[in-house]
Design an enzyme around this catalytic site. Structure first.
Site, PDB file in Angstrom:
ATOM      1  N   HIS A 158      41.515  34.919  70.421  1.00 31.46           N
ATOM      2  CA  HIS A 158      40.378  35.836  70.228  1.00 31.46           C
ATOM      3  C   HIS A 158      40.870  37.252  69.918  1.00 31.46           C
ATOM      4  O   HIS A 158      40.201  38.230  70.220  1.00 31.46           O
ATOM      5  CB  HIS A 158      39.450  35.877  71.444  1.00 31.46           C
ATOM      6  N   SER A 279      50.182  55.867  48.961  1.00 33.60           N
ATOM      7  CA  SER A 279      48.859  56.407  48.688  1.00 33.60           C
ATOM      8  C   SER A 279      49.001  57.569  47.712  1.00 33.60           C
ATOM      9  O   SER A 279      49.976  58.321  47.780  1.00 33.60           O
ATOM     10  CB  SER A 279      48.233  56.877  49.999  1.00 33.60           C
ATOM     11  N   LYS A 285      51.586  57.377  53.843  1.00 33.50           N
ATOM     12  CA  LYS A 285      51.067  56.006  53.859  1.00 33.50           C
ATOM     13  C   LYS A 285      52.015  54.976  53.243  1.00 33.50           C
ATOM     14  O   LYS A 285      52.704  55.244  52.276  1.00 33.50           O
ATOM     15  CB  LYS A 285      49.731  55.927  53.096  1.00 33.50           C
ATOM     16  N   GLU A 292      46.963  42.271  51.389  1.00 28.71           N
ATOM     17  CA  GLU A 292      45.507  42.361  51.225  1.00 28.71           C
ATOM     18  C   GLU A 292      45.062  41.535  50.028  1.00 28.71           C
ATOM     19  O   GLU A 292      44.041  40.840  50.064  1.00 28.71           O
ATOM     20  CB  GLU A 292      45.090  43.823  51.043  1.00 28.71           C
TER      21      GLU A 292
END
Ligand code: ARG
Length: 461
Positions: A158, A279, A285, A292
């Site tokens: 979970h 980024s 970043k 993704e």
């Protein structure tokens, strides 16, 4: 604008150019070219056997097909704007090269049996390529399991901290879904081992060619047993899309965990620079774009599957042009796999593991089950032990202390031997090593799993 077609005999007007564009599959079926030539060459042999082709015509056809194969391989084959599909383009070229005998090649066959034969021949090579890429990814998981042996980390259920595990155990948990994917692929190939050629348009071939010999030449186990089914069967395409969907789901779930584990909040791993992006505005970043996109491609692949299942449902008997949609779907799924698999492999081979951050994800509360198990060994029923430890955990939470800080007197209230054993019980390594059952997370068990994974790596079924 209008266009002329090879099948144009019975038509009094030419095809409207937009209609021809809708009808054409050349933009996506050209990748079948070498398989089409191969199947045509075997077909020509059969036609020669039964005297439809003279020895001379047969030879001309073979030479012409060989030349076209060279053009296909070199990339010099010139497609024309009115080439409808791979089959007609190759036949058109054969006519340019050898003239009239080219017109005899299509005797007794139809593009309906031709296209599925080509597709199944393609599928074998495609499956071998995908299988090899999955194997490489599996090897990368084994490499991680070996390299990271000894690293402990929180296991989650979970997405809540659950019990300590070996990181290697977790890596290997992603090995087995891939193994099942490979088994699945092998099964698809087994089902697709019947040759459609010689089914003709739908009713079967009226010439006395030997379909069994032809099947053997093309490397199929047998000729397809029913011509109507053979030209309408797209189970191999649908199954491949389902296989690809499940495989990309497996990749996506791994990707999602890696994204989480690479965040500052988790910090268990650092993704390799070569597989991340920066980024344009925030200099600090490092973004997990590839993971993704892996996650996203699973969605797109599922879309290809459901889209194609939608194409299939309600189709009337035998061949319908709707079936042409099998190729863009399957080829897109294949193209997705041939990029995702090696990218994931590269990420696994090159990421860094931060073992201290991984170990820091384990807190004493996660070892509450160990105390309950200890009490069970002292003769308490597990349910009672569970409740007693649950109460202890709640007290700790109320008092803002850890299980390690509970007083000896309070522990002794639960069981007189607890104060003496608590520190060993709260050592996550002990908890890990206690799970030494086959398939568990102990070091020995994980070593066996690594060994077994190496054996599975070579086997597909
Ligand atoms: N391009 C077609 C396909 O991919 C080939 C079969 C065409 N058959 C036909 N009867 N029009 O399905």
């Amino acid at each position: 604008m209008t266009v002329t077609k090879l099948w144009g005999g019975r038509f009094s007007s030419q095809t409207d150019s937009l209609a021809a564009q809708l009808n054409a599959s050349i933009a996506f079926d050209w990748r079948l070219a070498s398989y089409d030539i191969h199947a045509s060459s075997a077909w020509a042999e059969e036609l020669a056997e039964i005297g439809i082709l003279t020895a001379e015509e047969h030879e001309k056809i073979q030479i012409g097909l060989e030349q076209i194969m060279v053009e296909v391989e070199k990339g010099t084959f010139r497609l024309q704007s009115d080439d409808e599909d791979v089959h007609t383009a190759i036949e058109r070229r054969l006519f340019e090269l050898i003239g009239d005998p080219a017109g005899k090649l299509h005797t007794g066959r139809s593009r309906n049996d031709q296209v599925m034969t080509d597709f199944l021949l393609w599928l074998r090579d495609a499956a071998d390529e995908v299988d090899a890429s999955i194997q490489n990814l599996q090897a990368a998981l084994i490499y991680r399991a070996e390299a990271d042996l000894g690293v402990i980390v929180s296991g989650y259920t979970h997405l809540q901290r659950a019990q300590p595990i070996l990181l290697s155990h977790w890596w290997l948990s992603h090995f087995h879904p891939l193994y099942r994917d490979r088994q699945h692929l092998a099964f698809i190939l087994e089902q697709a081992n019947q040759m459609p050629l010689g089914s003709s348009a739908l009713a079967g071939c009226p010439y006395p060619i030997n379909r069994f010999r032809l099947a053997q030449k093309l490397g199929f186990a047998a000729p397809s047993p029913n011509s109507l089914d053979a030209v309408s069967n797209r189970d191999a395409a649908a199954s491949f899309l389902f296989f690809a969907s499940l495989l990309t789901i497996h990749l996506s779930r791994l990707a999602e965990s890696l994204i989480l584990y690479s965040t500052s909040e988790f910090g268990f791993i650092e993704l390799p620079d070569a597989y991340t992006t920066g980024s344009s505005i925030m200099p600090q970043k490092k973004n997990p774009d590839m993971l993704e996109l892996t996650r996203a491609k699973a969605g797109s692949t599922i879309g290809l599957l459901t889209g194609f299942l939608g194409v299939l449902k309600n189709l009337p008997s035998a061949y319908d042009k709707d079936l042409q949609e099998d190729k863009p779907a399957v080829f897109s799924a294949f193209d997705i796999l041939t990029v995702l698999l090696p990218v994931m492999t590269g990420i696994l081979q090159n990421l860094k593991v931060h073992s201290q951050r991984a170990a820091a994800s384990i807190d004493a509360t996660m070892l509450a089950t160990e105390i309950a198990d200890f009490l069970v060994l002292q003769g308490l029923p597990f349910r009672k032990a569970h409740r007693l430890v649950g109460e202890l955990v709640r007290e700790c939470l109320d008092q803002g202390i850890s299980l390690v800080q509970v007083s000896s007197s309070r522990l002794a209230e639960i069981h007189p031997q607890l104060p003496g054993t608590i520190s060993a019980l709260l050592d996550p390594r002990n908890a890990i090593e206690r799970r030494s059952q086959f398939g568990g997370t102990s070091t020995d068990s994980v070593k066996i799993q690594i060994q077994q994974a190496r054996e599975f790596l070579v086997r597909r079924t």
